[in-house]
Design an enzyme around this catalytic site. Structure first.
Site, short mmCIF file in Angstrom:
data_model
loop_
_atom_site.label_atom_id
_atom_site.label_comp_id
_atom_site.label_asym_id
_atom_site.label_seq_id
_atom_site.Cartn_x
_atom_site.Cartn_y
_atom_site.Cartn_z
N ASP A 1 0.48 -1.57 0.28
CA ASP A 1 0.01 0.06 -0.18
C ASP A 1 0.45 1.58 0.04
O ASP A 1 1.74 1.36 0.97
CB ASP A 1 -0.73 -0.55 1.47
CG ASP A 1 -2.28 -0.56 1.00
OD1 ASP A 1 -2.31 -1.35 0.06
OD2 ASP A 1 -2.39 -1.55 1.91
N ASP B 1 -10.09 -4.66 10.04
CA ASP B 1 -9.22 -6.10 10.36
C ASP B 1 -9.31 -5.45 12.04
O ASP B 1 -8.19 -6.32 12.37
CB ASP B 1 -8.02 -5.73 8.98
CG ASP B 1 -9.06 -6.24 7.80
OD1 ASP B 1 -8.74 -6.70 7.65
OD2 ASP B 1 -8.07 -5.31 6.78
#
Length: 320
Positions: free
Chosen positions: A16, A258
């Site tokens: 990312d 998450d």
């Protein structure tokens, strides 16, 4: 308390890259700030979050090419134990940009690269051969090309043989196959829950019955319905409770789900109740939204929000 390790699986990880710009203007060359890089992917985020809470998870994930090597180094730099399965294709990259003038965040997710059947088999064999046996297996995220839709269903069967609690955090056909094989916990949003029970839409007063239907069918033991700013709903065979979300100023939702899963699993691994676990999950998920980009929660935020839930959350929660 659970004795085996908490194992996370990320079959479709990503490197990312995050940056910011004052304003996004079509056709103009945009001057962005220096980028930051983080290891992305549902299971990797769960492992990082569990480690931040004080646990010792093992993150299993695929890597390929220079991007995969960089991702691996980033995970290890967080102190997380890793087991990697190398792939021929390079690990994908995702890009996140924050428009500072508006606070809007733009997230560009690239498709996963195709996996070979032998690579898919290597992932399954890695989980089958775990020693000591895991106490929890958390499979999170999407499936890349080349991975069959029933992959998480196969993971569920492996978990059953090992006596591990399996948690599937995904969507679409991958989620359907996982639930058909049977899992310990599901964390759908309301749309995903409606799809699982075969209806177009669920009203708020129908959510608990829909979740319990999955439990009655034997598809899972616990459902934690993620409701964003409204918090979460915990549903078991004989328990329904709404846990409100603490008041925060959100900057990004990346990693919030998450973080929520990590808070729940880590708390359960400490021998705490489901109610305590979901409260911790909501605190972790809410704390993650307070940070820009894909950064996870800060522990001081988690502790403050958990204290709010313990002090005031009961005013807004409902046990049915």
């Amino acid at each position: 308390m659970a004795t085996g390790p908490i194992v996370t699986l990320t079959i479709n990880p990503a490197l990312d890259e995050s940056s910011s710009v004052n304003r996004i203007v079509p056709d103009n060359k945009l001057r962005c700030e220096a980028p930051t890089y983080e290891a992305g992917g549902g299971g990797i985020n769960v492992a990082k979050a569990v480690h931040r809470l004080g646990g010792n998870p093992i993150a299993v994930f695929t890597i390929g090419g220079p991007t995969g090597q960089r991702l691996h180094k980033l995970v290890k730099s967080e102190g997380v134990e890793t087991i990697v399965i190398e792939t021929k294709q390079w690990t994908r990259e995702n890009f996140h940009i924050l428009e500072t003038s508006t606070g809007f965040q733009y997230r560009f997710g690239m498709p996963g690269t195709e996996m070979m059947p032998t690579e898919v088999r290597s992932v399954l064999e890695t989980l089958e051969e775990f020693d000591p046996k895991p106490s929890y297996i958390i499979a999170s995220g999407s499936l890349p090309p080349g991975v069959p839709d029933d992959f998480y269903g196969q993971i569920a069967k492996i978990a059953h043989k090992q006596g591990a609690r399996f948690i599937a955090d995904t969507s679409g056909e991958a989620l359907r196959y996982a639930t058909e094989a049977g899992v310990f916990m599901l964390k759908p949003n309301i749309l995903e829950l409606s799809q699982l029970v075969g209806v177009d839409k669920l009203e708020m007063d129908e959510v608990d019955d829909a979740a319990r239907a999955l439990i009655i069918r034997g598809q899972c033991e616990v459902v934690v319905v993620s409701m964003g700013a409204m918090g979460a709903m915990l549903v078991t065979e004989d328990q329904v409770e709404h846990i409100p979300a603490p008041p925060v100023q959100p900057k990004s939702t990346v990693g919030a789900g998450d973080s929520m899963v990590a808070g729940i699993v880590w708390t359960l691994s400490q021998g705490k109740s489901l109610r305590e676990a979901v409260r911790m999950g909501v605190a972790c998920g809410s704390a993650a939204t307070m940070n820009a980009g894909s950064e996870l929660f800060k522990m001081q935020d988690v502790n403050r929000l958990l204290d709010w839930l313990n002090r005031y959350g009961k005013r807004y929660s409902a046990t049915i």
